[in-house]
Each structure stands twice: as structure tokens, then as C-alpha cells.
Design a protein around this motif. Structure first.
Motif, PDB file in Angstrom:
ATOM      1  N   PRO A 195       1.008  -1.257  -0.057  1.00 61.27           N
ATOM      2  CA  PRO A 195       0.077  -0.046   0.007  1.00 61.27           C
ATOM      3  C   PRO A 195       0.720   1.285   0.009  1.00 61.27           C
ATOM      4  CG  PRO A 195      -0.805  -1.741   1.680  1.00 61.27           C
ATOM      5  CD  PRO A 195       0.522  -2.240   1.210  1.00 61.27           C
ATOM      6  N   ALA A 196       0.322   2.353  -0.577  1.00 61.25           N
ATOM      7  CA  ALA A 196       1.066   3.647  -0.806  1.00 61.25           C
ATOM      8  C   ALA A 196       1.548   3.936   0.643  1.00 61.25           C
ATOM      9  CB  ALA A 196       0.214   4.729  -1.444  1.00 61.25           C
ATOM     10  N   GLU A 197       0.709   3.917   1.545  1.00 59.81           N
ATOM     11  CA  GLU A 197       1.212   4.580   2.916  1.00 59.81           C
ATOM     12  C   GLU A 197       2.324   3.710   3.843  1.00 59.81           C
ATOM     13  OE1 GLU A 197      -2.418   1.874   3.837  1.00 59.81           O
ATOM     14  OE2 GLU A 197      -1.747   3.321   2.269  1.00 59.81           O
ATOM     15  N   LEU A 198       2.650   2.680   3.270  1.00 61.91           N
ATOM     16  CA  LEU A 198       3.700   1.655   3.636  1.00 61.91           C
ATOM     17  C   LEU A 198       4.908   1.876   3.243  1.00 61.91           C
ATOM     18  CD1 LEU A 198       2.090  -1.524   4.941  1.00 61.91           C
ATOM     19  CD2 LEU A 198       2.317   0.454   6.176  1.00 61.91           C
ATOM     20  N   ILE A 199       5.095   2.376   1.686  1.00 57.52           N
ATOM     21  CA  ILE A 199       6.202   2.750   1.092  1.00 57.52           C
ATOM     22  C   ILE A 199       7.053   3.585   1.889  1.00 57.52           C
ATOM     23  CG2 ILE A 199       7.241   3.774  -1.086  1.00 57.52           C
ATOM     24  CD1 ILE A 199       4.724   3.285  -2.570  1.00 57.52           C
ATOM     25  N   PRO A 200       8.334   3.158   2.088  1.00 56.75           N
ATOM     26  CA  PRO A 200       9.280   3.995   2.942  1.00 56.75           C
ATOM     27  C   PRO A 200       9.346   5.455   2.480  1.00 56.75           C
ATOM     28  CG  PRO A 200      10.548   1.963   2.289  1.00 56.75           C
ATOM     29  CD  PRO A 200       9.038   2.081   1.425  1.00 56.75           C
ATOM     30  N   PRO A 201       9.516   6.459   3.195  1.00 56.87           N
ATOM     31  CA  PRO A 201       9.840   7.984   2.729  1.00 56.87           C
ATOM     32  C   PRO A 201      11.017   7.953   1.897  1.00 56.87           C
ATOM     33  CG  PRO A 201       9.191   7.963   5.233  1.00 56.87           C
ATOM     34  CD  PRO A 201       9.413   6.303   4.650  1.00 56.87           C
TER      35      PRO A 201
END
Length: 346
Positions: A329-335
Motif C-alpha cells: 500500500p502507498a502509505e507503507l512505502i518508505p519515505p
């Protein structure tokens, strides 16, 4: 004179051999990576899970010079402190507290830990609220009111999640006589009549709960009603319905409707990407061994890897999951990965 020369030569050879061994040992240590995974008290699931995973990693990654050990602790909150101090490089956390730490809310208000990174969901942390039969009225969380009740060791994840749950059912420490005991000590105190009950969240089956039933402590696991679960999730939306099947524990002849939240494996942004990649790969590509660690470890799979995870992944884990075909999911992609993508787009 001749004997003296021979002795001197032998002494010299011995000294050189010791020096060479010392240098070799130093080089070997310099080529090794030592990691520690913070767990919780020994009576729950965190400790055997952490130690078991450490053994799998150490065995499988020995050629890469990676050695991992498990260490006991007071639980999730102390584990975050250990990570920040680099006294642990990996940790098992309750999802609720991982999110609080990353966002700087709740127990971590004003001190967000932005370097926290996830690796994977491990297993559901099942709430075992246990109570002496003599104190049971309706068999639900309502029975905790007015009891001598252990909320878990101070500064532990058990204490913090228990307080959230109590708040969800309109209770606080003011409504009980609180104790701050580990899992084994909670059961011992109940056996001795010094305690009415306690919170023992763990993977199923929990060693302390098995001991409670097997040793004849006249007690049971309290149920959580649908209304209570909804009220608890209104405070912090972290729990889901979990039914402990009948005969999971000795003398537990009926299924118990309770709740659970995910436990997750975490690390910090500063740990080398390749090391975290290797740890993640070793865990998911040796599942038969991993599943032998503890019965709760059978929940570890690529299908479950990101369930309930709310803190961004470490770049090493993210890389592995993408290679393995896991939808991240997009929110779990590392900064860090987002930054790289933005740079590539320019």
C-alpha cells in the motif's frame, strides 16, 4: 645453553601464534554483524518468538556474518527506547504502540520517532483477560471493575493497551486495584489468592495461560462483547474479533470470543538496507523452520505480511516484498523510496 635457545624459540613461536589468532579473531568479529531483537517478558509469546526468529536468522545468515540474539524486556514501550539507544536493532511491537511512536501521539505525544520502520506483521496479539471464577459475574470485561487486577509490567505494551481497552469500557486504574506483574507472576499471584485477574495478551496458546489452566487455578478467560469491541475501537481502532477455539487450553471446553491486534517486527531507518533485506528474505523463504518457532508463528506468511501494519516499511523489507510480488500500500512505502522516485521523475 642449547635447551635455553630451544625454549626461547618455542616461546617466540607461541607468542606469534597467539598474536595471529588474536588478529584473525578481530578480523572475524569485524566481518560479523551482531543484532539484538527486543521482545518482552519470558512468560508471553514475544520472547520465544524473538529468540526463535533470532536462531533462524543466525543459522541461515551465518555465511553472511549475521548473528542475532533475542533479549527480554518490559515490552513495546521499552523496546522503542532500546531501538532509539541502539541497544536493540530489531524489536517486536504492538501495532497500536508502533503507530503512536511513529506519529508522536498517545504515549509518545511530542516525541515522534520518525526513524521507526516496519518489517512485517508476525502474529495477532490475542487479548487474554483472565479472572478467578469466584470473581466472575457476567463473564465479560465488566467483571474487571473492583478487582485486584494486573495490567502488565510498568512501561510495557501490555499496560498501555490494557489501559486503552479499559478506557473503551468506561474504566481506568481508579476502578481497580492495579498490579504491575509479568505473565508468570500474574498467574502465580492468582494461584496464591493475592490477585483476582490480569491481562495476558499473547499469541495462542500463551504459555502463562496454559500454566493457569493446567495447574488448576480456578479461573477463566473473559469474553469481549461486540458492543465492548466497538467502544474500544472508538478509542483506538486497533482490534479485531478473535475466537479462541475450545480446547486450546486444558479444561477450556468452550470457545472464547475475545479481540486481538497485530504484533509487528520493526527496526530503524539507520539499519543497513542489505541486512534488513536479508533478514526479511531469510524469514519468508524458510517458513517451515519459522513455523516451528512457536504455534503463533504459523501466522507468518507473505499473504499476512502487511496486515495491520501502519508504519512505513524499511527500504530493505520493501525491496524484498516488491521482488516477491507483494502489493505494498502507498502509505507503507518508505519515505526514502518516495524521495528516490521523486528524484527519478525530475
Amino acid at each position: 645453553m642449547k635447551n635455553r635457545k630451544i625454549k626461547l624459540l618455542l616461546f617466540a613461536f607461541a607468542a606469534v601464534a597467539v598474536a595471529v589468532l588474536a588478529v584473525v579473531g578481530k578480523i572475524e568479529n569485524e566481518n560479523k554483524t551482531f543484532l539484538s531483537v527486543a521482545t518482552a517478558s519470558t512468560g508471553g509469546t514475544y520472547y520465544p518468538m524473538g529468540v526463535g526468529l533470532a536462531n533462524v536468522w543466525s543459522t541461515r545468515l551465518k555465511p553472511d556474518g549475521i548473528q542475532v540474539t533475542g533479549q527480554s524486556s518490559a515490552g513495546s514501550i521499552e523496546n522503542i527506547d532500546l531501538l532509539q539507544k541502539d541497544e536493540a536493532q530489531l524489536a517486536i511491537l504492538q501495532s497500536l504502540l508502533a503507530v503512536e511512536a511513529y506519529q508522536g501521539v498517545g504515549n509518545f505525544a511530542g516525541r515522534a520517532y520518525g526513524d521507526l520502520r516496519s518489517i512485517s506483521m508476525l502474529w495477532p496479539n490475542v487479548e487474554h483477560f483472565v479472572m478467578l471464577e469466584s470473581k466472575v459475574k457476567d463473564g465479560t470485561l465488566n467483571d474487571i471493575a473492583g478487582s485486584r487486577f494486573s495490567v502488565g509490567p510498568q512501561a510495557s505494551g501490555t499496560e498501555q493497551s490494557t489501559l486503552v481497552i479499559l478506557r473503551g469500557v468506561n474504566m481506568s486504574k481508579k476502578n481497580i486495584s492495579p498490579e504491575y506483574l509479568g505473565y508468570g507472576d500474574t498467574v502465580s499471584a492468582m494461584r496464591d489468592g493475592r490477585l483476582d485477574g490480569g491481562a495476558l495478551p499473547a499469541g495462542v496458546p500463551a504459555a502463562a495461560v496454559t500454566d493457569m489452566y493446567a495447574s488448576g487455578v480456578p479461573s477463566r478467560i473473559l469474553e469481549v462483547t461486540d458492543e465492548q469491541m466497538a467502544s474500544i475501537n472508538a478509542v483506538a481502532n486497533a482490534w479485531f474479533r478473535f475466537v479462541i477455539a475450545a480446547d486450546t487450553y486444558p479444561r477450556q471446553t468452550k470457545a472464547v470470543a475475545t479481540i486481538a491486534q497485530p504484533n509487528i517486527l520493526v527496526t530503524t531507518r539507520g539499519i543497513d538496507d542489505k541486512i534488513v533485506y536479508d533478514l526479511t528474505k531469510a524469514m519468508f523463504e524458510n517458513l517451515p523452520e519459522v513455523h516451528q518457532v512457536h504455534s503463533a508463528a504459523k501466522n507468518i506468511s507473505l499473504e499476512n505480511a502487511l496486515k495491520g501494519v501502519s508504519v512505513p516499511l524499511h527500504l530493505g523489507a520493501y525491496t524484498y516484498f516488491r521482488e516477491a510480488g507483494v502489493n505494498v500500500p502507498a502509505e507503507l512505502i518508505p519515505p526514502e523510496a518516495r524521495a528516490d522516485r521523486a528524484t527519478e521523475a525530475l
